[in-house]
Design an enzyme around this catalytic site. Structure first.
Site, PDB file in Angstrom:
ATOM      1  CB  CYS A  20     -14.319   8.838 -11.614  1.00 46.50           C
ATOM      2  SG  CYS A  20     -14.216   8.290 -10.247  1.00 46.50           S
ATOM      3  CG  PHE A  23      -1.819   0.894   1.041  1.00 48.44           C
ATOM      4  CD1 PHE A  23      -2.826   0.859   0.428  1.00 48.44           C
ATOM      5  CD2 PHE A  23      -1.963   1.986   1.932  1.00 48.44           C
ATOM      6  CE1 PHE A  23      -3.760   1.904   0.372  1.00 48.44           C
ATOM      7  CE2 PHE A  23      -2.802   2.677   2.649  1.00 48.44           C
ATOM      8  CZ  PHE A  23      -4.149   3.060   1.444  1.00 48.44           C
ATOM      9  CG  ASN A  24       4.970   3.230   2.143  1.00 52.17           C
ATOM     10  OD1 ASN A  24       4.131   4.962   2.582  1.00 52.17           O
ATOM     11  ND2 ASN A  24       5.150   2.410   3.410  1.00 52.17           N
ATOM     12  N   GLY A  66      -8.593  10.508 -13.117  1.00 50.52           N
ATOM     13  CA  GLY A  66      -8.350   9.263 -12.381  1.00 50.52           C
ATOM     14  C   GLY A  66      -7.551   8.264 -12.147  1.00 50.52           C
ATOM     15  N   GLY A  67      -5.895   9.051 -12.711  1.00 47.86           N
ATOM     16  CA  GLY A  67      -4.271   8.314 -11.604  1.00 47.86           C
ATOM     17  C   GLY A  67      -3.675   8.683 -12.656  1.00 47.86           C
TER      18      GLY A  67
END
Length: 392
Positions: free
Chosen positions: A164, A56-57, A305-306
């Site tokens: 989105c 996750f990091n 979105g990323g």
């Protein structure tokens, strides 16, 4: 006696729908991406999942996000621990929080837009409200109309669970309302709070983990109308055309399911490829009538979105790095706020254009494009025309 055609013509505006004001708002609670993994695994009681925390990091590090604003606090999670579990029944309390807070956050952005517009709120004829957070009857549109003290006769449109791409949807809807109702002034509000999607980590749901690293809370409002009165209104962008399409065979690429455990988020890993391989077709259909085929001649408002999606679009279209600067700035400072993002980017662009003493609200360029991407896989395409700064 007037004919149907005469009545119809009298009801229509003469000019294109125009954005006349923009306002944005966020919750007070801010989280920083650099230490979010520590925070997230602590508040969800998941610190024993050390390998997943490292993963996750890395997701957080690659997100290109510096900070996000989130309504949900550690104290709220202590009081309602099921929200922080991965799959615990929690919809009731999520709904209680969201249905109260979404209209309130929307009100903050709306008041800023109304203040910038400078006209009495009694002149607002239509309200379009959009949120992916919570559902009830009467809806968030009704609550917001009352919070703002809008006229009881205000004509309301409520859009729930669009996701989105909906920043484009609300502009398309407002454009149709403004151009087909002479004198209409449409208040558009997108308000998103991630209480509905927040959940603890799971080894079996990495797409959910990506969502936890990307999404933030925020609201944005715009006022849209045709035939602006230049003596009292300040046009920002004209909405020239608006279209929506979905990519065939992509039904599950981005998906959300409302269940007892809240809204679960699902994402295919090839979403950046799907979007980048289909975006040029949307551009060509939108700009062929204008004789425009150089995508670097446009100013860009793309839903962030990323970073992977932005990188893929940039590479596919050979865009100059500066084209997505406003988009990347909003992603960095706020994260992905779903429907509200593109309106935040519009606000950033006009402010940046003013600060840089550009000739137009679109970074000195005349034509621009606004894209929304989301479940479906759906793409919204809005053609924008900027306004010369001298008339602003």
């Amino acid at each position: 006696m007037a004919s149907v055609e005469e009545i119809r013509n009298a009801q229509r505006a003469k000019g294109p729908a125009t954005i006349l004001a923009i306002g944005t708002a966020t919750p007070d609670h801010c989280v920083y991406q650099s230490d979010y993994a520590d925070y997230y695994f602590r508040v969800t009681k998941s610190e024993h999942m050390t390998a997943l925390k490292k993963k996750f990091n890395r997701i957080c590090d690659k997100s290109m996000i510096k900070k996000r604003y989130i309504h949900l606090t550690e104290e709220m999670l202590e009081e309602h621990p099921n929200i922080g579990a991965y799959m615990a029944p929690s919809l009731n309390i999520r709904q209680e929080i969201i249905t109260a807070e979404v209209p309130k956050l929307g009100k903050e952005a709306a008041l800023k837009a109304l203040k910038e517009w400078g006209q009495p709120k009694s002149k607002i004829t239509h309200l379009v409200f959009c949120t992916t957070s919570g559902v009830e009857m009467p809806g968030a549109d009704y609550k917001l109309a009352n919070l703002l003290g809008l006229e009881p006769s205000v004509r309301r449109v409520m859009l729930y669970h669009q996701g989105c791409y909906a920043g484009g949807t609300v502009l398309r809807t407002a454009k149709d309302l403004a151009e087909n109702n002479a004198g209409a002034r449409v208040l558009v509000v997108c308000s998103e709070i991630t209480v509905v999607t927040f959940r603890g980590p799971s080894e079996d749901a990495l797409d959910s983990l990506v969502g936890q690293a990307l999404f933030g809370d925020g609201s944005a409002a715009v006022i849209v109308g045709s035939d602006p009165d230049i003596s009292i209104e300040r046009p920002l962008f004209q909405l020239v055309s608006a279209a929506q399409t979905f990519i065939p065979n992509s039904a599950g690429a981005i998906a959300g399911n409302l269940r007892e455990v809240g809204l679960t988020f699902h994402l295919w890993p090839n979403v950046p490829t799907l979007i980048s391989e289909n975006i040029e077709k949307c551009l060509t259909q939108a700009f062929d009538p204008l004789g425009i085929s150089d995508w670097n001649s446009l100013f860009w408002i793309a839903h962030p979105g990323g970073p992977a999606i932005l990188d893929a679009v940039e590479a596919k279209l050979n865009l100059d790095k500066k084209k997505l600067e406003a988009t990347r700035h909003v992603l960095s400072e706020y994260g992905n706020m779903s429907s509200a993002c593109v309106l935040f980017i519009l606000d950033e662009m006009r402010k940046k254009s003013l600060k840089g003493e550009r000739a137009t609200t679109g970074e000195g360029l005349d034509w621009g494009v606004l894209f929304g991407f989301g479940p479906g896989l759906t793409i919204e395409t809005v053609v924008l025309h900027s306004i010369p700064m001298v008339t602003n």
